[in-house]
Scaffold this motif. Structure first.
Motif, PDB file in Angstrom:
ATOM      1  N   GLY A 101       6.093  15.851   7.039  1.00  0.00           N
ATOM      2  CA  GLY A 101       5.617  14.796   7.923  1.00  0.00           C
ATOM      3  C   GLY A 101       4.333  15.195   8.597  1.00  0.00           C
ATOM      4  O   GLY A 101       3.745  16.257   8.326  1.00  0.00           O
ATOM      5  N   VAL A 102       3.896  14.356   9.515  1.00  0.00           N
ATOM      6  CA  VAL A 102       2.605  14.579  10.154  1.00  0.00           C
ATOM      7  C   VAL A 102       2.628  15.814  11.049  1.00  0.00           C
ATOM      8  O   VAL A 102       1.599  16.456  11.258  1.00  0.00           O
ATOM      9  N   ASP A 122       6.176  -1.072  -0.880  1.00  0.00           N
ATOM     10  CA  ASP A 122       6.495   0.291  -1.262  1.00  0.00           C
ATOM     11  C   ASP A 122       7.989   0.496  -1.476  1.00  0.00           C
ATOM     12  O   ASP A 122       8.454   1.605  -1.668  1.00  0.00           O
ATOM     13  N   GLY A 123       8.770  -0.579  -1.415  1.00  0.00           N
ATOM     14  CA  GLY A 123      10.201  -0.457  -1.568  1.00  0.00           C
ATOM     15  C   GLY A 123      10.883   0.066  -0.330  1.00  0.00           C
ATOM     16  O   GLY A 123      11.935   0.686  -0.391  1.00  0.00           O
ATOM     17  N   VAL A 124      10.312  -0.210   0.846  1.00  0.00           N
ATOM     18  CA  VAL A 124      10.815   0.326   2.104  1.00  0.00           C
ATOM     19  C   VAL A 124      11.330  -0.806   2.974  1.00  0.00           C
ATOM     20  O   VAL A 124      10.836  -1.934   2.915  1.00  0.00           O
ATOM     21  N   ASN A 131       5.722   5.543   6.968  1.00  0.00           N
ATOM     22  CA  ASN A 131       5.030   5.701   8.245  1.00  0.00           C
ATOM     23  C   ASN A 131       4.422   7.099   8.371  1.00  0.00           C
ATOM     24  O   ASN A 131       3.306   7.253   8.864  1.00  0.00           O
ATOM     25  N   GLU A 132       5.181   8.121   7.957  1.00  0.00           N
ATOM     26  CA  GLU A 132       4.651   9.479   7.989  1.00  0.00           C
ATOM     27  C   GLU A 132       3.414   9.586   7.095  1.00  0.00           C
ATOM     28  O   GLU A 132       2.439  10.244   7.433  1.00  0.00           O
ATOM     29  N   GLY A 133       3.465   8.911   5.948  1.00  0.00           N
ATOM     30  CA  GLY A 133       2.336   8.957   5.035  1.00  0.00           C
ATOM     31  C   GLY A 133       1.076   8.400   5.645  1.00  0.00           C
ATOM     32  O   GLY A 133      -0.023   8.912   5.412  1.00  0.00           O
ATOM     33  N   LEU A 134       1.206   7.342   6.445  1.00  0.00           N
ATOM     34  CA  LEU A 134       0.048   6.737   7.093  1.00  0.00           C
ATOM     35  C   LEU A 134      -0.584   7.713   8.088  1.00  0.00           C
ATOM     36  O   LEU A 134      -1.808   7.863   8.139  1.00  0.00           O
ATOM     37  N   GLU A 135       0.242   8.408   8.858  1.00  0.00           N
ATOM     38  CA  GLU A 135      -0.284   9.370   9.831  1.00  0.00           C
ATOM     39  C   GLU A 135      -0.880  10.598   9.135  1.00  0.00           C
ATOM     40  O   GLU A 135      -1.875  11.160   9.592  1.00  0.00           O
TER      41      GLU A 135
END
Length: 781
Positions: free
Chosen positions: A440-441, A488-490, A502-506
């Motif tokens: 994660g971020v 994204d299948g979320v 969300n972690e990917g965005l950060e």
């Protein structure tokens, strides 16, 4: 609307509409190519070989009259030409996006010399052959265009075939693989340029159009740069651009490509440069790569390669033409072989790569067919016999080159394997490839800071990768319908944060901030797997990416109040498995982001880093990593050497003769040397290179047992923001007794103490373990 038009139904007496048959042909190529690939892959063959074979099989099936009538209809050629143009536009733009610009810049001289060598030798060989062909084929006009067509077509290298083959062989991260890709692109672009210039000169009407379209391409590049930075600001909370925003780039691309093709000029170079000059950072670039890579590599290119094989035909050739066909194939490969060998000898490229480079650069079939079909009014010698001979030469040469290249890889597998699996013998002038793994971020920010410190202000090549580890849940927590999930299948309602959206965005935001400040591109990899299989995927990733060291996050993190929290034993087990199985060095990073090591990029703060040296291969590996820290002006590095009181050596360093550059690290290895002698030689070389010049500090600490070592570590715990230490060898008198309260054996005795929350140490810790087989393999060489 007429139903026949709506459903592409046939008109008149036709059994099928050409558009329908074209899609059936594409599906057939995909099926046949997959079938061939299943059998050829274990033999080491690349995908393009199977796909071209699939096209040949489909072409041979047209001997059956009904199949011929179905696939080769009256108006089918116009459909094939247009869809071929669309496919070519798409994958040339993607090639421009994916190309490693840094590598191309570093190897610009090599690529140019190999390109010139290939063209010159092929040009010389084809001069006498032209006289023979003119008489044999009874050609009476346009000798210049005939020579040009033969030279450009048969000296060319099909860059998409090279790229796809290199990726299938997993050489796209190796030096020789990337050099082959760069040379293939240079050769193809040079040939297209020569052909276009000569045809423009002959026609006398295209020169003005070429300059006009070059200017228009520059305008498109500037517009793309503006859109690439402006569009992400419209929806900063979205991970990717919307479908409509993505479409805007393709509309611009198609407008310029269609305009160029309408003037009878090949648009490949223009489209490639639009992709090449596209901004390499930010949301827009990630969106295009994410949405283009899979469909183009898995569908577009196989169909395109299959179409090359589909055009293979010997119907118009007689037995007397087969001799010329064989001679042309042989001379084409010989010309490429001689040119590449001469260039490699001049450039002093290792001999073990010469033959492979010459064979893989002999593949044809991309621009050769495009240029063969274009400007027919200037080719008065063009006949079905010459056309079939051209296509047959391209297909046969490509198949032979692909097969020979795969055989060379099989027989010389060790020569093409990744050798730089540790840092101790890694020349600092060579490219350093590192992989950081994050969940994660929180882990990403600390490890990006570490990457920033390692790169520093060094001018040596540096390629960092960041792998986002996303544990795949065994069972969904909520049963949602398809329309309740986002793209994204979320879970769009925010209940389950599956697949790290969300972690990917950060994480993306942190990487963008780093790239903006450091001007270094971190290449991102997404790994979704079950936790019990995560270590295998990471180990496979380290081999595919050919990294020298992989950084893993510690299974505990520091809270706001300064205390540590365990993230879970599954993460700890994963780290242990990677330590046992990874084919490179490993660093476990204990990030104390509040009291320890902080981000360097975007700030002027100076971080104090200590490298602890007790001796042994892991400590030498940790100190080797510090090579790259020494060039960072924001890092103040100090080496602290611990010496046992029982040691017979009065002074380990300080008396050695200064050695230049990195030579000492290549001299320390010897089978007759003991571990202590190796440590002494290594440390002397480091001392003479960096300490005597004042770049780093050096402290010696004499201790007799582990208790004294603990006392020293506690005393200096507040002086540094990062400790770099090896996992260490066992039975060391300087650490005796320290493992009585051991919590994490995977960190080693010293690393476990520094990472413990019960000790008064607030610095971050990097524990390094050297690849266990790297030393032996280096000695064997």
């Amino acid at each position: 609307m007429d139903p026949k038009l709506l459903f592409c139904l046939p008109e008149g007496d036709a059994l099928f509409n050409p558009l329908n048959t074209m899609f059936v042909q594409m599906a057939s190529i995909l099926v046949f190519s997959q079938f061939f690939y299943l059998f050829l892959k274990p033999c080491g063959q690349a995908g393009p070989v199977a796909q071209i074979l699939a096209g040949i099989v489909l072409s041979l099936l047209t001997i059956i009259q009904k199949v011929h009538d179905f696939f080769l209809q009256k108006d089918s050629a116009s459909y094939y030409i247009f869809f071929s143009f669309l496919l070519r536009t798409g994958f040339m733009f993607l090639i421009g996006l994916e190309i490693d610009l840094d590598f191309m810049k570093r190897n610009l001289k090599n690529s140019i010399v190999i390109t010139l060598g290939s063209l010159v030798t092929c040009g010389i060989i084809w001069l006498p052959v032209l006289w023979f062909l003119v008489h044999f084929l009874q050609i009476k006009h346009d000798f210049l265009t005939l020579y040009l067509a033969f030279l450009v077509t048969l000296s060319n290298t099909a860059s998409p075939v090279v790229i796809r083959s290199i990726i299938d062989w997993k050489l796209h991260t190796s030096e020789i693989g990337r050099l082959a890709i760069s040379c293939g692109l240079f050769i193809e672009i040079t040939n297209i340029f020569i052909y276009t210039v000569v045809i423009s000169y002959i026609s006398g009407t295209m020169i003005g159009d070429i300059f006009a379209y070059a200017f228009a391409t520059g305008v498109i590049i500037l517009i793309n740069r503006f859109l690439a930075s402006w569009l992400p600001k419209r929806n900063p909370k979205e991970k990717y651009l919307s479908q409509a925003e993505t479409l805007a780039f393709f509309i611009l691309l198609l407008i310029i490509a269609l305009s160029i093709e309408s003037s009878n000029i090949n648009s490949t170079i223009f489209v490639f440069f639009i992709g090449l000059m596209f901004p390499r950072e930010g949301k827009t670039y990630r969106t295009l790569i994410q949405r283009l890579s899979y469909p183009i590599h898995e569908f577009v290119l196989p169909v395109y390669f299959g179409y090359i094989g589909f055009r293979f035909s010997l119907n118009s050739l007689t037995k007397r033409h087969y001799l010329v066909l064989g001679m042309t194939v042989a001379l084409s490969m010989i010309g490429k072989l001689l040119g590449v060998l001469c260039a490699c000898s001049f450039l002093k490229i290792p001999k073990k790569h010469w033959l492979f480079l010459s064979t893989i650069l002999s593949v044809k079939g991309h621009m050769g067919l495009v240029l063969l079909d274009s400007n027919l009014k200037y080719k008065k010698w063009f006949t079905p016999v010459i056309y079939d001979m051209f296509v047959a030469v391209l297909v046969i040469t490509t198949l032979l080159s692909g097969v020979i290249s795969s055989i060379l890889l099989k027989t010389q597998e060790k020569s093409f394997s990744h050798q730089k699996t540790s840092l101790e013998f890694h020349d600092t002038r060579d490219e350093l490839r590192v992989l950081t793994c994050v969940y994660g971020v929180r882990q990403a920010r600390g490890l990006i800071s570490l990457v920033s410190a390692i790169n520093g202000a060094s001018s040596s090549p540096f390629t960092p990768y960041l792998m986002h580890l996303i544990p795949l849940p065994k069972k969904r927590k909520s049963e949602l319908l398809y329309h309740e999930l986002d793209e994204d299948g979320v879970n769009s309602s925010g209940g389950d944060d599956e697949f790290g959206t969300n972690e990917g965005l950060e994480i993306n935001d942190s990487i963008d901030s780093f790239t903006k400040d450091r001007k270094i591109m971190i290449r991102q990899v997404k790994l979704v797997a079950q936790m019990e299989n995560m270590h295998e995927e990471i180990c496979n990733g380290t081999e595919d990416l050919r990294v020298s060291i992989v950084f893993l996050p510690f299974h505990k993190h520091q809270r706001i109040d300064g205390k540590t929290t365990n993230d879970g034993e599954v993460f700890r087990d994963m780290n242990r498995k990677v330590l046992k199985q990874a084919q490179c060095s490993i660093g476990i990073f204990v990030d104390r982001n509040i009291t320890g090591f902080h981000q360097l990029h975007g700030s002027d703060s100076v971080q104090h880093v200590a490298a602890l040296f007790f001796g042994g291969p892991d400590d030498r590996e940790a100190l080797s990593l510090c090579h790259w820290l020494t060039n960072n002006s924001q890092i103040h590095l100090t080496i602290i050497q611990f010496i046992s009181d029982d040691s017979k050596i009065d002074k380990l360093v300080g008396d050695a003769v200064t050695k230049e550059n990195n030579e000492v690290f290549m001299e320390i290895v010897g089978k007759d040397q003991t571990e202590d002698e190796t440590d002494r030689s290594f440390l002397e070389g480091f001392y003479n290179r960096f300490v005597t010049t004042g770049q780093i500090g050096f402290i010696e600490k004499r201790v007799s047992n582990g208790l004294q070592t603990l006392t020293i570590l506690r005393d200096i715990g507040e002086m540094y923001s990062l400790f770099v230490v090896g996992k260490n060898r066992a039975d060391c008198p300087m650490t005796s007794g320290m493992n009585d309260w051991e919590e994490c054996p995977e960190l080693g005795t010293v690393g476990d103490f520094l990472a413990s929350s019960s000790m008064d140490v607030n610095a971050s810790v990097l524990v390094v373990q050297r690849h266990r087989h790297s030393f032996d393999s280096f000695v064997d060489e």
